[in-house]
Design an enzyme around this catalytic site. Structure first.
Site, PDB file in Angstrom:
ATOM      1  CD  GLU A  51      -1.180  -2.449   2.239  1.00  0.00           C
ATOM      2  OE1 GLU A  51       0.066  -2.823   1.830  1.00  0.00           O
ATOM      3  OE2 GLU A  51      -1.867  -2.830   3.187  1.00  0.00           O
ATOM      4  NE  ARG A  53      15.811 -28.756  -5.042  1.00  0.00           N
ATOM      5  CZ  ARG A  53      16.922 -29.553  -5.455  1.00  0.00           C
ATOM      6  NH1 ARG A  53      18.142 -28.933  -5.531  1.00  0.00           N
ATOM      7  NH2 ARG A  53      16.929 -30.900  -5.155  1.00  0.00           N
TER       8      ARG A  53
HETATM    9  C1  AOF Z   1       3.780  -7.113   4.678  1.00  0.00           C
HETATM   10  N1  AOF Z   1       3.631  -6.451   3.337  1.00  0.00           N
HETATM   11  O1  AOF Z   1       2.583  -5.319   1.851  1.00  0.00           O
HETATM   12  C2  AOF Z   1       1.536  -6.127   3.851  1.00  0.00           C
HETATM   13  C3  AOF Z   1       1.610  -6.722   5.101  1.00  0.00           C
HETATM   14  O2  AOF Z   1       6.816  -6.978   9.791  1.00  0.00           O
HETATM   15  P1  AOF Z   1       6.017  -5.781   9.285  1.00  0.00           P
HETATM   16  O3  AOF Z   1       6.003  -4.664  10.156  1.00  0.00           O
HETATM   17  O4  AOF Z   1       6.467  -5.251   7.866  1.00  0.00           O
HETATM   18  O5  AOF Z   1       4.516  -6.333   9.191  1.00  0.00           O
HETATM   19  C4  AOF Z   1       3.961  -7.666   8.604  1.00  0.00           C
HETATM   20  C5  AOF Z   1       2.700  -7.655   8.802  1.00  0.00           C
HETATM   21  O6  AOF Z   1       1.745  -6.742   8.253  1.00  0.00           O
HETATM   22  C6  AOF Z   1       2.216  -8.982   7.743  1.00  0.00           C
HETATM   23  O7  AOF Z   1       2.547 -10.049   8.720  1.00  0.00           O
HETATM   24  C7  AOF Z   1       0.933  -8.704   7.470  1.00  0.00           C
HETATM   25  O8  AOF Z   1      -0.093  -9.433   8.590  1.00  0.00           O
HETATM   26  C8  AOF Z   1       0.762  -7.443   7.415  1.00  0.00           C
HETATM   27  N2  AOF Z   1       0.605  -6.774   5.972  1.00  0.00           N
HETATM   28  N3  AOF Z   1       2.743  -7.121   5.376  1.00  0.00           N
HETATM   29  O9  AOF Z   1       4.770  -7.632   4.982  1.00  0.00           O
HETATM   30  C9  AOF Z   1       2.579  -5.894   2.821  1.00  0.00           C
HETATM   31  N4  AOF Z   1       0.216  -5.232   3.557  1.00  0.00           N
HETATM   32 ZN    ZN Z   2       0.956  -2.703   5.988  1.00  0.00          ZN
END
Ligand code: AOF
Ligand code: ZN
Length: 366
Positions: free
Chosen positions: A53, A184
């Site tokens: 986003e 893989r």
């Molecule tokens: C992502 N990429 O585009 C979206 C995610 O480790 P963080 O802070 O980057 O947060 C990861 C979490 O954020 C992920 O497990 C999911 O639940 C939410 N959305 N995460 O890595 C993205 N939109």
């Molecule tokens: Zn996010």
């Protein structure tokens, strides 16, 4: 109609993250301006990097105001490695958000509710099936707390993975083998049974490797029979050898051979595969690539732990020789493990079939 087109594009963008985002999901996003023109696109490329986003909003800039955002996964509502996407969408003035799949994690969920509370029109469920499929690995990991398992096999049209004398090099083409390396490299761990290590001495590496230290090589080796000089212990990638709780190591030479050892409970004459997957999940393994041999694959299938089958079928007939899959708990035809084909493609002279179980994990895991 328009909505579907834009969400399909978001799914396509999400797929670009394959192999790079673990232990995070693959996510795609398309942002339209108020007039319905595409203003920004984004996908999540690597863990710790900006969310889809944020990438799309950055590209759209002021044009996002009054516009629509299409996201394959519910926008996060938490501050993790990056700030909440719900907030970013609100700050950008987006008027409508279309979501494909809700976020199943308690930490990040709540983005849809936050947006609604902020006056944004939110809908969910568009192209949910497609968005589930593109993010299958992570959704399995997030929902079930275990890695997603892809079982790969190579066989002749008559389903044999070796000739009667045991020779098996090479059933499928160089193109198919290169394709295997590509798949893989997208996974976090490659799992093989000790029988395969003893018979073929595989390296179980992905060439070229994507991330240093990945994929993790895992040998299911109940009685610690992996020879200390096996190629899986060559140090090119980390290796985990799973043995039974009561296996005596003295005299095996496995200690100090460079592998990490983990002891797991015995189950059904082998190791407890659920315990293995739990152990791997604790090491942030989101996706497992299961290769060889038929006995181990049979155990995974029997316990309902295979989430995807990738079969390379060579245009050859053997008529005798070992089958690609060993005992899988099927007595009568009514107990067959039924699958759904997702894809059929030609890889050089071979055919690659991709399928998934017809039943969801909770009704098949044993
Ligand atoms: C992502 N990429 O585009 C979206 C995610 O480790 P963080 O802070 O980057 O947060 C990861 C979490 O954020 C992920 O497990 C999911 O639940 C939410 N959305 N995460 O890595 C993205 N939109
Ligand atoms: Zn996010």
């Amino acid at each position: 109609m328009q909505d579907t087109t834009h969400m399909a594009r978001a799914v396509e963008l999400a797929a670009r993250g394959h192999g790079g985002t673990s232990p995070n999901p693959v996510v795609g996003c398309v942002v339209l301006d108020a007039a319905g023109q595409v203003a920004g696109e984004g996908f999540h490329a690597y863990a710790g990097g900006p969310h889809a986003e944020v990438v799309a909003l950055r590209e759209a800039g002021e044009r996002a105001r009054g516009g629509t955002a299409y996201v394959t996964l519910e926008p996060c509502d938490h501050t993790g490695r990056t700030g909440p996407c719900s907030r970013a969408l609100l700050d950008a003035g987006v008027a409508r958000v279309v979501i494909a799949v809700p976020d199943p994690t308690p930490q990040a969920a709540g983005g849809a509710a936050r947006l609604r509370a902020g006056g944004v029109a939110v809908t969910s469920g568009l192209l949910a099936e497609e968005a589930e499929r593109v993010n299958a690995e992570w959704l399995t990991y997030a929902r079930l707390g275990r890695p997603h398992v892809t079982w790969k096999l190579a066989a002749t049209i008559d389903g044999r993975s070796a000739a009667a004398d045991g020779t098996s090099r090479w059933i499928t083409s160089a193109e198919a083998r290169a394709d295997v390396h590509r798949l893989r490299a997208r996974c976090d761990a490659i799992v093989a049974g000790v029988g395969t290590v003893l018979a073929d001495d595989p390296r179980l590496t992905a060439r070229p490797a994507r991330t240093p230290g990945r994929p993790l090589r895992v040998v299911v080796d109940t009685d610690a029979r992996t020879p200390p000089h096996a190629r899986v212990l060559d140090g090119e990638a980390p290796t985990l050898v799973a043995i039974a709780e009561d296996t005596v190591l003295e005299g095996t030479g496995i200690e100090g051979a460079g592998a990490d050892l983990v002891r797991l409970p015995r189950h059904d004459g082998g190791l407890d595969l659920r315990a293995l997957l739990k152990e791997l999940a604790a090491r942030q393994v989101v996706s497992v690539f299961l290769e060889g041999g038929p006995t181990l694959a049979g155990s995974f299938v029997r316990h309902g732990l295979v989430d995807r089958v990738v079969a390379y079928v060579a245009p050859a007939l053997l008529g005798a020789g070992p089958a690609a899959l060993g005992e899988a708990g099927v007595r009568g035809i009514g107990q067959a493990h039924r699958l759904i084909f997702d894809e059929v493609s030609l890889i050089g002279p071979d055919v690659r079939l991709t399928a998934r179980p017809a039943t969801p994990p909770h009704s098949r895991e044993k």
